[in-house]
Design a protein around this motif. Sequence first.
Motif, PDB file in Angstrom:
ATOM      1  N   LYS A   1       1.497  -9.758   0.454  1.00  0.00           N
ATOM      2  CA  LYS A   1       2.405 -10.096   1.448  1.00  0.00           C
ATOM      3  C   LYS A   1       3.745  -9.324   1.604  1.00  0.00           C
ATOM      4  N   ALA A   2       4.102  -8.983   0.574  1.00  0.00           N
ATOM      5  CA  ALA A   2       5.390  -8.180   0.439  1.00  0.00           C
ATOM      6  C   ALA A   2       5.385  -6.834   1.118  1.00  0.00           C
ATOM      7  N   PHE A   3       4.285  -6.351   1.095  1.00  0.00           N
ATOM      8  CA  PHE A   3       3.869  -5.004   1.585  1.00  0.00           C
ATOM      9  C   PHE A   3       3.971  -5.026   3.028  1.00  0.00           C
ATOM     10  N   ALA A   4       5.077  -5.083   3.897  1.00  0.00           N
ATOM     11  CA  ALA A   4       4.879  -5.260   5.355  1.00  0.00           C
ATOM     12  C   ALA A   4       4.254  -4.188   6.319  1.00  0.00           C
ATOM     13  N   CYS A   5       3.787  -4.539   7.240  1.00  0.00           N
ATOM     14  CA  CYS A   5       3.096  -3.518   8.027  1.00  0.00           C
ATOM     15  C   CYS A   5       3.851  -3.819   9.392  1.00  0.00           C
ATOM     16  N   THR A   6       3.997  -2.604  10.214  1.00  0.00           N
ATOM     17  CA  THR A   6       4.629  -2.605  11.434  1.00  0.00           C
ATOM     18  C   THR A   6       3.840  -1.574  12.406  1.00  0.00           C
ATOM     19  N   ASN A   7       4.219  -1.703  13.592  1.00  0.00           N
ATOM     20  CA  ASN A   7       3.462  -1.158  14.618  1.00  0.00           C
ATOM     21  C   ASN A   7       1.981  -0.874  14.455  1.00  0.00           C
ATOM     22  N   PHE A   8       1.422  -2.337  14.590  1.00  0.00           N
ATOM     23  CA  PHE A   8      -0.165  -2.505  14.274  1.00  0.00           C
ATOM     24  C   PHE A   8      -1.043  -1.894  14.865  1.00  0.00           C
ATOM     25  N   GLU A   9      -0.818  -1.246  16.297  1.00  0.00           N
ATOM     26  CA  GLU A   9      -1.808  -0.662  16.891  1.00  0.00           C
ATOM     27  C   GLU A   9      -1.949   0.957  16.716  1.00  0.00           C
ATOM     28  N   ALA A  10      -0.966   1.486  15.955  1.00  0.00           N
ATOM     29  CA  ALA A  10      -0.821   2.913  15.732  1.00  0.00           C
ATOM     30  C   ALA A  10      -1.688   3.238  14.706  1.00  0.00           C
ATOM     31  N   LYS A  11      -2.313   4.518  14.836  1.00  0.00           N
ATOM     32  CA  LYS A  11      -2.983   5.251  13.980  1.00  0.00           C
ATOM     33  C   LYS A  11      -2.444   5.331  12.664  1.00  0.00           C
ATOM     34  N   LEU A  12      -1.109   5.541  12.523  1.00  0.00           N
ATOM     35  CA  LEU A  12      -0.175   5.707  11.535  1.00  0.00           C
ATOM     36  C   LEU A  12       0.475   4.486  11.131  1.00  0.00           C
ATOM     37  N   GLN A  13       0.372   3.758  10.309  1.00  0.00           N
ATOM     38  CA  GLN A  13       1.297   2.722   9.871  1.00  0.00           C
ATOM     39  C   GLN A  13       2.147   2.959   9.344  1.00  0.00           C
ATOM     40  N   GLN A  14       3.436   2.262   9.170  1.00  0.00           N
ATOM     41  CA  GLN A  14       4.613   2.515   8.368  1.00  0.00           C
ATOM     42  C   GLN A  14       4.548   1.243   7.454  1.00  0.00           C
ATOM     43  N   VAL A  15       4.527   1.194   6.149  1.00  0.00           N
ATOM     44  CA  VAL A  15       4.645   0.076   5.461  1.00  0.00           C
ATOM     45  C   VAL A  15       5.867   0.012   4.418  1.00  0.00           C
ATOM     46  N   SER A  16       6.458  -0.894   4.200  1.00  0.00           N
ATOM     47  CA  SER A  16       7.622  -1.227   3.524  1.00  0.00           C
ATOM     48  C   SER A  16       7.377  -2.337   2.502  1.00  0.00           C
ATOM     49  N   TYR A  17       8.083  -2.070   1.263  1.00  0.00           N
ATOM     50  CA  TYR A  17       8.275  -3.098   0.374  1.00  0.00           C
ATOM     51  C   TYR A  17       9.575  -2.818  -0.305  1.00  0.00           C
ATOM     52  N   ALA A  18      10.652  -3.738  -0.120  1.00  0.00           N
ATOM     53  CA  ALA A  18      11.816  -3.776  -0.828  1.00  0.00           C
ATOM     54  C   ALA A  18      12.353  -2.165  -0.183  1.00  0.00           C
ATOM     55  N   ASP A  19      12.684  -1.293  -1.159  1.00  0.00           N
ATOM     56  CA  ASP A  19      13.268   0.024  -0.460  1.00  0.00           C
ATOM     57  C   ASP A  19      12.214   1.102  -0.577  1.00  0.00           C
ATOM     58  N   PHE A  20      11.105   0.712  -0.695  1.00  0.00           N
ATOM     59  CA  PHE A  20       9.767   1.652  -0.736  1.00  0.00           C
ATOM     60  C   PHE A  20       9.127   1.766   0.859  1.00  0.00           C
ATOM     61  N   LYS A  21       8.987   2.973   1.133  1.00  0.00           N
ATOM     62  CA  LYS A  21       8.352   2.912   2.399  1.00  0.00           C
ATOM     63  C   LYS A  21       7.312   4.252   2.348  1.00  0.00           C
ATOM     64  N   CYS A  22       6.196   3.931   3.005  1.00  0.00           N
ATOM     65  CA  CYS A  22       5.096   4.941   3.116  1.00  0.00           C
ATOM     66  C   CYS A  22       4.483   4.827   4.527  1.00  0.00           C
ATOM     67  N   TYR A  23       3.369   5.912   4.608  1.00  0.00           N
ATOM     68  CA  TYR A  23       2.852   6.096   5.637  1.00  0.00           C
ATOM     69  C   TYR A  23       1.473   5.694   5.404  1.00  0.00           C
ATOM     70  N   VAL A  24       0.509   5.089   6.261  1.00  0.00           N
ATOM     71  CA  VAL A  24      -0.837   4.841   6.005  1.00  0.00           C
ATOM     72  C   VAL A  24      -1.768   5.182   7.166  1.00  0.00           C
ATOM     73  N   LYS A  25      -2.635   6.058   7.075  1.00  0.00           N
ATOM     74  CA  LYS A  25      -3.620   6.326   8.125  1.00  0.00           C
ATOM     75  C   LYS A  25      -4.938   5.598   7.836  1.00  0.00           C
ATOM     76  N   THR A  26      -5.506   5.389   8.828  1.00  0.00           N
ATOM     77  CA  THR A  26      -6.542   4.124   8.843  1.00  0.00           C
ATOM     78  C   THR A  26      -7.667   4.840   9.577  1.00  0.00           C
ATOM     79  N   GLU A  27      -9.001   4.473   8.963  1.00  0.00           N
ATOM     80  CA  GLU A  27     -10.079   5.200   9.830  1.00  0.00           C
ATOM     81  C   GLU A  27     -11.108   3.616   9.739  1.00  0.00           C
TER      82      GLU A  27
END
Length: 192
Positions: free
Chosen positions: A74-100
């Motif tokens: 639950k702590a790994f928060a997703c944003t911009n749900f409809e985008a192909k490339l999601q931005q995910v954050s946890y505390a001061d960590f941020k990454c980008y996730v591509k889904t198929e």
Amino acid sequence: MAKIGNDIVDLNLAQQTSRWQDPRFLDKLFTTKEQEYIKASVNPHTSIWRLWSIKEASYKLYIQCRPDCFYKPKAFACTNFEAKLQQVSYADFKCYVKTEITNAFVMATAQLEPFETSSFFLKIDVATAKTQSKIVRQKLLAHVADLKQLPLEHLDVQKNSWGIPQLHYKLKPLKLGVSISHHGRYGSYAIA
């Protein structure tokens, strides 16, 4: 060394074996905004497993950056749900996730920067997790051998002390990041 995380979910198996419609299940894994997105989506089942695979791939990437095993999806928060490339954050960590997303599976690949990923899937028709893992590893090694023009017999995947898979050539770590996943009838691996 490059870092990457991935995850794959067999949608048919998830439909049959999970408690995905149980509100307690949703509360444990997803933020309020994520739950609202799931409930409003045309296909809540696929939306749940897409978000889950995004969180799992992000977690795998996170522990490569900061080895620390914990369970807080639950702590790994997703944003911009409809985008192909999601931005995910946890505390001061941020990454980008591509889904198929297909009718059969959902696959996610996480990286620290938003660039093109090298993620691959395969169909696996064996039941045991141990055999599935072995098949995915063999495909990964064959791919790396071809990609880097290295003899396959000198390549290996070994887990480090945190359980993170690492590629080795002649028993020495390679500077390629990898991630491995399998679920149900599907496996995947990602290379950075």
